[in-house]
Design a protein around this motif. Structure first.
Motif, mmCIF file in Angstrom:
data_model
loop_
_atom_site.group_PDB
_atom_site.id
_atom_site.type_symbol
_atom_site.label_atom_id
_atom_site.label_comp_id
_atom_site.label_asym_id
_atom_site.label_seq_id
_atom_site.Cartn_x
_atom_site.Cartn_y
_atom_site.Cartn_z
ATOM 1 N N LEU A 154 -34.968 -8.988 42.851
ATOM 2 C CA LEU A 154 -36.367 -9.345 43.075
ATOM 3 C C LEU A 154 -36.489 -10.779 43.578
ATOM 4 C CD1 LEU A 154 -37.829 -7.743 39.822
ATOM 5 C CD2 LEU A 154 -37.986 -6.856 42.142
ATOM 6 N N GLY A 190 -48.721 -7.925 38.024
ATOM 7 C CA GLY A 190 -47.941 -6.722 38.315
ATOM 8 C C GLY A 190 -46.491 -7.019 38.678
ATOM 9 N N THR A 234 -43.983 -2.664 46.691
ATOM 10 C CA THR A 234 -43.748 -1.897 45.469
ATOM 11 C C THR A 234 -42.378 -2.178 44.864
ATOM 12 O OG1 THR A 234 -42.891 0.024 46.681
ATOM 13 C CG2 THR A 234 -45.253 -0.016 46.238
ATOM 14 N N GLY A 235 -41.570 -2.995 45.524
ATOM 15 C CA GLY A 235 -40.324 -3.443 44.900
ATOM 16 C C GLY A 235 -40.594 -4.506 43.855
ATOM 17 N N PRO A 236 -41.118 -5.663 44.272
ATOM 18 C CA PRO A 236 -41.373 -6.717 43.282
ATOM 19 C C PRO A 236 -42.573 -6.453 42.372
ATOM 20 C CG PRO A 236 -41.972 -7.457 45.493
ATOM 21 C CD PRO A 236 -41.293 -6.147 45.658
ATOM 22 N N LEU A 237 -43.524 -5.646 42.843
ATOM 23 C CA LEU A 237 -44.734 -5.408 42.044
ATOM 24 C C LEU A 237 -44.788 -3.966 41.552
ATOM 25 C CD1 LEU A 237 -47.515 -7.105 44.250
ATOM 26 C CD2 LEU A 237 -46.217 -8.106 42.351
ATOM 27 N N LEU A 238 -45.219 -3.784 40.331
ATOM 28 C CA LEU A 238 -45.477 -2.443 39.821
ATOM 29 C C LEU A 238 -46.985 -2.220 39.966
ATOM 30 C CD1 LEU A 238 -44.282 0.081 38.447
ATOM 31 C CD2 LEU A 238 -44.897 -0.947 36.261
ATOM 32 N N ASP A 274 -48.735 0.311 39.783
ATOM 33 C CA ASP A 274 -49.351 1.285 38.876
ATOM 34 C C ASP A 274 -50.081 0.632 37.705
ATOM 35 O OD1 ASP A 274 -47.847 4.028 39.800
ATOM 36 O OD2 ASP A 274 -46.536 2.294 39.918
#
Lengths: 297, 233
Positions: free
Chosen positions: A7, A137, B205-209, B211
């Motif tokens: 990340l 997020g 959508t890799g670093p952030l979720l 959902d």
């Protein structure tokens, strides 16, 4: 053990997130530990999935560079590929033991679900540390996911009740496992079904809600037959025994799960035993499943 | 309220029926001896099946000879809405192949062939790309966005950008936010914009979720990306 992910921001470590096993809660019941398949699943069930967890907030902040005014959240996510839906919940980490639950609506799930959990930022606060997460997020830690089969396990095979006298199947057969897959890597659901003859006394018994000894005996015979027939279908298909990454929802995946749960062996070993010494395999299956009530299963 | 389960045709029976479909005057039926609903749930009744058929036929009255190439997205959206509103199928049941094979080969075979005269099994058997299953799912997830009337409806390639990135499309709020952003785009080359938009959001959508975010937060993210990607084109 967390899932490895590269990340662009700093992340937490396994010691920041200490979680117990996944739990499942049926409506009106106390939670129980979730196993690899959910017994008695049907479309009217609204299930909750959760876990107990303690997050070491200070450790997570230190590792990620988040400031004291950032909020760290614990997430639980149920991802159902068959029903094309992901349901998530996220709550602020409190630093003490806490429970986190994700609710799934009745009629919203099918096939199997992948349960995942971990920690994210809910807000990032005022950190100026380099590479600290900047957005709500942001993934800080993802625990290893768990797959739970809802339909297709031993307890709830895709079942079709039908009068065999009005079908192409022998009228006096009690039940049959029908397999239509081209490749054992195909999805189990939709390609394998349990056909139960509603006109056969044993078929009537297993379909009834009767909990008496005769019905239980018929069900134990049915469970044993399912495993026998599934192994027989796959035993001479080299693709089912080949090593390789197959989906948990595939015919091979479900059969592997059954081999492991029933016989505590991998699928190639079970299929090999079927080919080399089917009598022994049959005895092991009977013993493991309490055939005709000979043993508690 | 979605509460009904539909008769299921197994793959082998569906393939036999597909092979036996006549070239013209394709008959429909309300039942088939091999089609039986899954035992968990209320089975659909004949009156509802009749209503499903009439709703679908009514939705495509504008296309008596089937849709022209430029009209297929509109046809799909109209049928998806008609199916969604009349079927009342439990989404769990709709996740299976059997109900859609029944719908395609027993209840609405003439309609299916009007849309896909080539009768490709991917469209006629109840797999995810099935003519009715795909339209129903799109309406189920996008709702009114799938039948937007005041703007050009989402085209097939735009739908594919949203739905064939499977993990991303399972986040319903995200799918709807993407659809809304595509419909709002009024620049040149909307399909190309949709491709860039979905690719850029997917990268997040890799670093952030995503959902765990609230709908407003997801819409904000999509809006930011849309603004950036819109200015590129």
């Amino acid at each position: 053990m967390s899932k490895i992910r590269l990340l662009p921001h700093r992340t937490a470590d396994d010691d920041s997130f200490v979680a117990g096993p996944w739990l499942v809660r049926y409506p009106g019941s106390d939670p129980v530990e979730a196993s690899s398949f959910i017994p008695d699943f049907d479309y009217g069930l609204a299930l909750d999935f959760g876990f107990r967890v303690r997050v070491d907030i200070e450790r997570a902040r230190g590792l990620t560079g988040l400031a004291a005014d950032a909020t760290i959240g614990i997430y639980a996510l149920a991802d159902c590929q068959s029903a094309d839906i992901r349901v998530a919940t996220s709550v602020p980490a409190g630093g003490l033991d806490q429970e986190v639950w994700v609710h799934t609506d009745a009629g919203s799930l099918a096939g199997s679900i992948e349960l995942s959990r971990g920690i994210t930022t809910l807000s990032c606060g005022s950190s100026e540390a380099s590479n600290a997460p900047l957005r709500a997020g942001s993934r800080l830690l993802d625990d290893k996911p768990m797959t739970v089969v809802l339909e297709g396990g031993l307890s709830r095979f895709p079942v079709v009740s039908q009068a065999f006298s009005r079908s192409r199947y022998p009228a006096d057969a009690a039940w049959l496992l029908a397999a239509d897959f081209d490749d054992p890597a195909d999805p189990f659901l939709g390609t394998v079904r349990l056909l139960i003859n509603s006109e056969h006394p044993a078929g009537e018994l297993v379909l009834s809600r009767d909990g008496g000894p005769a019905a239980e005996m018929a069900r134990s015979a049915l469970r044993t037959d399912i495993v026998r027939q599934l192994f027989a279908i796959l035993a001479f298909d080299d693709r089912a025994s080949a090593a390789g990454d197959v989906g948990d929802d595939s015919v091979t995946g479900v059969a592997s799960s059954i081999a492991q749960d029933t016989l505590a062996m991998d699928l190639p070993s079970a299929l090999g035993l079927h080919r080399e010494d089917p009598v022994v395999l049959d005895g092991l299956v009977q013993s493991a499943l309490g055939y005709l009530g000979t043993r508690e299963s | 309220m979605s509460s009904l389960v539909y008769p299921r045709l197994d793959r082998a029976t569906a393939e036999e029926l597909l092979a036996a479909l006549p070239d013209s005057d394709i008959p429909f039926a309300l039942e088939h001896p091999e089609a039986i609903p899954f035992e968990v749930g209320a089975p659909v009744d004949v009156a509802t099946l009749k209503r499903v058929r009439s709703s679908v036929l009514e939705s495509i009255e504008r296309w008596p000879d089937g849709p022209a190439r430029a009209e297929v997205a509109e046809w799909d959206a109209a049928v998806g809405a008609a199916l969604f509103n009349s079927m009342q199928i439990v989404p769990s049941d709709a996740s299976h192949e059997g109900p859609w094979s029944f719908l395609t080969l027993i209840l609405l075979p003439d309609v299916a062939v009007a849309r896909f005269p080539g009768r490709h099994p991917q469209r006629m058997i109840g797999v995810p790309r099935n003519v009715f299953r795909r339209s129903w799912w799109r309406h189920h997830i996008l709702g009114e966005l799938a039948i937007a009337e005041d703007v050009r409806p989402l085209g097939e390639d735009e739908m594919v950008n949203i739905f064939e990135r499977s993990r991303m499309s399972r986040n319903r709020e995200l799918s709807r936010a993407l659809a809304a952003a595509i419909l709002e785009y009024d620049g040149e080359g909307r399909s190309e914009f949709a491709r860039r938009l979905t690719r850029a959001v997917r990268a997040l959508t890799g670093p952030l979720l995503l959902d765990v975010l609230a709908r407003e937060q997801i819409e904000q993210i999509v809006s930011e990306v849309a603004e950036r990607e819109g200015s590129v084109g």
